[in-house]
Design a protein around this motif. Structure first.
Motif, PDB file in Angstrom:
ATOM      1  N   GLY A  50      -7.421  -3.751  -3.487  1.00  0.00           N
ATOM      2  CA  GLY A  50      -6.953  -3.722  -2.110  1.00  0.00           C
ATOM      3  C   GLY A  50      -5.472  -3.598  -1.915  1.00  0.00           C
ATOM      4  N   ARG A  51      -4.718  -3.402  -2.992  1.00  0.00           N
ATOM      5  CA  ARG A  51      -3.286  -3.157  -2.899  1.00  0.00           C
ATOM      6  C   ARG A  51      -2.899  -2.250  -4.063  1.00  0.00           C
ATOM      7  N   ASP A  52      -1.861  -1.446  -3.859  1.00  0.00           N
ATOM      8  CA  ASP A  52      -1.419  -0.535  -4.917  1.00  0.00           C
ATOM      9  C   ASP A  52      -0.369  -1.172  -5.814  1.00  0.00           C
ATOM     10  N   LEU A  83      10.905   1.030   2.942  1.00  0.00           N
ATOM     11  CA  LEU A  83      10.607   2.007   1.893  1.00  0.00           C
ATOM     12  C   LEU A  83       9.846   3.204   2.463  1.00  0.00           C
ATOM     13  N   ASP A  84      10.227   4.394   2.029  1.00  0.00           N
ATOM     14  CA  ASP A  84       9.516   5.598   2.446  1.00  0.00           C
ATOM     15  C   ASP A  84       8.127   5.630   1.812  1.00  0.00           C
ATOM     16  N   ARG A  85       7.199   6.287   2.479  1.00  0.00           N
ATOM     17  CA  ARG A  85       5.853   6.546   1.978  1.00  0.00           C
ATOM     18  C   ARG A  85       5.070   5.268   1.703  1.00  0.00           C
ATOM     19  N   VAL A  86       5.345   4.232   2.437  1.00  0.00           N
ATOM     20  CA  VAL A  86       4.606   2.982   2.310  1.00  0.00           C
ATOM     21  C   VAL A  86       3.809   2.761   3.590  1.00  0.00           C
ATOM     22  N   ARG A  87       2.508   2.534   3.439  1.00  0.00           N
ATOM     23  CA  ARG A  87       1.661   2.354   4.615  1.00  0.00           C
ATOM     24  C   ARG A  87       1.688   0.925   5.128  1.00  0.00           C
ATOM     25  N   ASP A  94       0.869  -1.165   0.000  1.00  0.00           N
ATOM     26  CA  ASP A  94       0.000   0.000   0.000  1.00  0.00           C
ATOM     27  C   ASP A  94       0.913   1.224   0.000  1.00  0.00           C
ATOM     28  N   SER A  95       0.842   2.018  -1.080  1.00  0.00           N
ATOM     29  CA  SER A  95       1.887   2.999  -1.345  1.00  0.00           C
ATOM     30  C   SER A  95       1.528   4.441  -1.032  1.00  0.00           C
ATOM     31  N   ALA A  96       0.373   4.686  -0.459  1.00  0.00           N
ATOM     32  CA  ALA A  96      -0.032   6.067  -0.132  1.00  0.00           C
ATOM     33  C   ALA A  96       0.034   6.974  -1.352  1.00  0.00           C
ATOM     34  N   GLY A  97      -0.425   6.449  -2.504  1.00  0.00           N
ATOM     35  CA  GLY A  97      -0.482   7.256  -3.713  1.00  0.00           C
ATOM     36  C   GLY A  97       0.833   7.416  -4.450  1.00  0.00           C
ATOM     37  N   GLN A  98       1.859   6.666  -4.072  1.00  0.00           N
ATOM     38  CA  GLN A  98       3.186   6.787  -4.695  1.00  0.00           C
ATOM     39  C   GLN A  98       3.551   5.534  -5.485  1.00  0.00           C
TER      40      GLN A  98
END
Length: 334
Positions: A101-103, A127-131, A74-78
Motif C-alpha cells: 500500500g505504499r511505494d 516532491l514532484d511526481r508524488v501522489r 505513493d510515488s506514481a511509479g518513480q
C-alpha cells in the motif's frame, strides 16, 4: 554489482561479537571466539572493505533525542528516482522501496519538532511526481535494529563480551557536549575508529577520548550499531507490519513483539496503526507464518497491513547499493 560472498561460521561469530561490543579489542574478541586476534581482525576488515558489514554511530536512541516519523510515499511509479533524490538528506535515516500500500517507507529524524515539520512539509510535501505522503509520528521506540543479533555465539560467550558494556543510569540525561559531538562525528563513519585516530581528528587527548566514549556508551547517550548486508545475514526478506493494538495493552504487547527473534524495529505511532514493526525473515513464506504466529499468540493484535521491502537504499544513515552493501555514510541529525 557485487557477487554474493558467503559468510562462514567464523565471519558470523566475529560480526555477532561486534554487535554485542562494537569497540571490543581484537584481543578480547579473539579470546572469546578462541581464535588469534589477527585472524579475527582480518575477517572483519574483509567484511568491512567489501561493504558487507559496518559499524556506525548515532545519538541514542533515534526518536528520543529528537522527534521522528515514519513516512509513506505513493510515488506514481518513480520510487527509485525519488529514493535517489532523498538518499543524501540527513533527515532521511532509512529509505525502503516497498510493495503493497505504499511505494516508499522513510524513517525521518530531526533535531527538534520544528525542523521535522519543516522537512516533512517543505521537502517531502513538495516532491514532484508524488501522489500522496502519509506521516506517522513516533511516540515511543520499543526496539530498534541495534538490538538485533545473529545467533552465532553461546550465552556464555555473549556474557563475556557484555561485561565491559553495562549501562550506567543517569537521573537527568545530558545532552552531548561539543567534545562529545566531535567524537560522534568521527564514529558515524567508523564506529571502531582507534582512540589515537579519534584524538588526532578531534584535537582531544587519547585519555579524554577514551573517557568520553566510555561515558557516552554507559550513559546510553550513544549507540554504536554493527550492521550487516541482509542477504549475507541469512535473513534476506525484509518486511514492515502495520498493527492496531488496544491502547491500554500497547505498553505490554509492544515489548513482547520486540522480543521476537525476527523483529528488528518496533515503534509506537500516533495514528490508526499505533504499532509499526520491521522484521527480517529467512523466506518470503515466513511473512504469512509470522502473521499467523502473532495472531495466535497475541489475540489483541490486529494486523492492518504489511509491505515487503523490494530494495533498501539507505539504512540508519548508510547509503546502500542494489545488493544491500554499504556505499557511504550520511550523518544523521544528532
Amino acid at each position: 554489482m557485487h557477487d554474493m560472498t558467503p559468510l562462514d561460521d567464523l565471519d558470523r561469530r566475529v560480526v555477532h561479537a561486534l554487535q554485542i561490543n562494537p569497540r571490543a579489542s581484537w584481543a578480547q574478541v579473539g579470546a572469546v571466539l578462541g581464535v588469534d586476534p589477527v585472524t579475527a581482525a582480518r575477517r572483519w576488515e574483509r567484511l568491512r572493505d567489501e561493504g558487507i558489514a559496518w559499524i556506525t554511530a548515532y545519538a541514542t536512541p533515534v526518536g528520543d533525542q529528537g522527534p521522528a516519523a515514519l513516512v509513506e510515499i505513493d510515488s506514481a511509479g518513480q520510487s527509485l528516482e525519488i529514493a535517489t533524490r532523498l538518499v543524501d538528506d540527513p533527515e532521511c535515516a532509512t529509505i525502503d522501496i516497498t510493495s503493497g500500500g505504499r511505494d516508499l517507507l522513510l524513517t525521518v529524524t530531526a533535531g527538534d519538532r520544528a525542523s521535522l515539520t519543516e522537512y516533512l512539509l517543505q521537502r517531502l510535501g513538495t516532491l514532484d511526481r508524488v501522489r500522496a505522503v502519509r506521516t506517522h509520528l513516533v511516540t515511543r521506540v520499543i526496539a530498534e535494529g541495534a538490538g538485533w543479533r545473529l545467533s552465532s555465539l553461546t550465552e556464555a560467550e555473549q556474557s563475556r563480551l557484555r561485561e565491559s558494556t553495562s549501562a550506567t543510569a543517569h537521573a537527568h540525561p545530558r545532552a552531548l557536549t561539543e567534545d562529545e559531538r566531535a567524537i560522534l562525528a568521527e564514529l558515524v563513519t567508523d564506529g571502531r575508529a582507534p582512540t589515537a585516530k579519534l584524538a588526532e581528528r578531534t584535537g582531544l587527548s587519547p585519555r579524554r577520548v577514551r573517557d568520553l566514549v566510555r561515558d557516552m556508551l554507559r550513559s546510553e547517550r550513544l549507540t554504536l550499531r554493527t550492521e550487516l548486508q541482509a542477504e549475507a545475514s541469512g535473513w534476506p526478506v525484509y518486511a514492515w507490519f502495520f498493527l492496531r493494538v488496544p491502547a491500554a495493552a500497547s505498553n505490554t504487547i509492544s515489548p513482547r513483539l520486540g522480543a521476537l527473534p525476527e523483529v528488528r524495529t518496533v515503534l509506537q505511532i500516533a495514528g490508526p496503526s499505533n504499532v509499526i514493526m520491521a522484521v527480517w525473515l529467512r523466506e518470503l513464506t515466513d511473512v504469512s507464518r509470522l502473521e499467523a504466529a502473532i495472531e495466535s499468540q497475541l489475540r489483541d493484535v490486529e494486523i492492518v497491513d504489511r509491505s515487503v521491502v523490494l530494495r533498501a537504499t539507505k539504512r540508519i544513515g548508510v547509503a546502500l547499493d542494489p545488493t544491500g552493501r554499504k556505499l557511504h555514510t550520511v550523518p544523521m541529525h544528532a
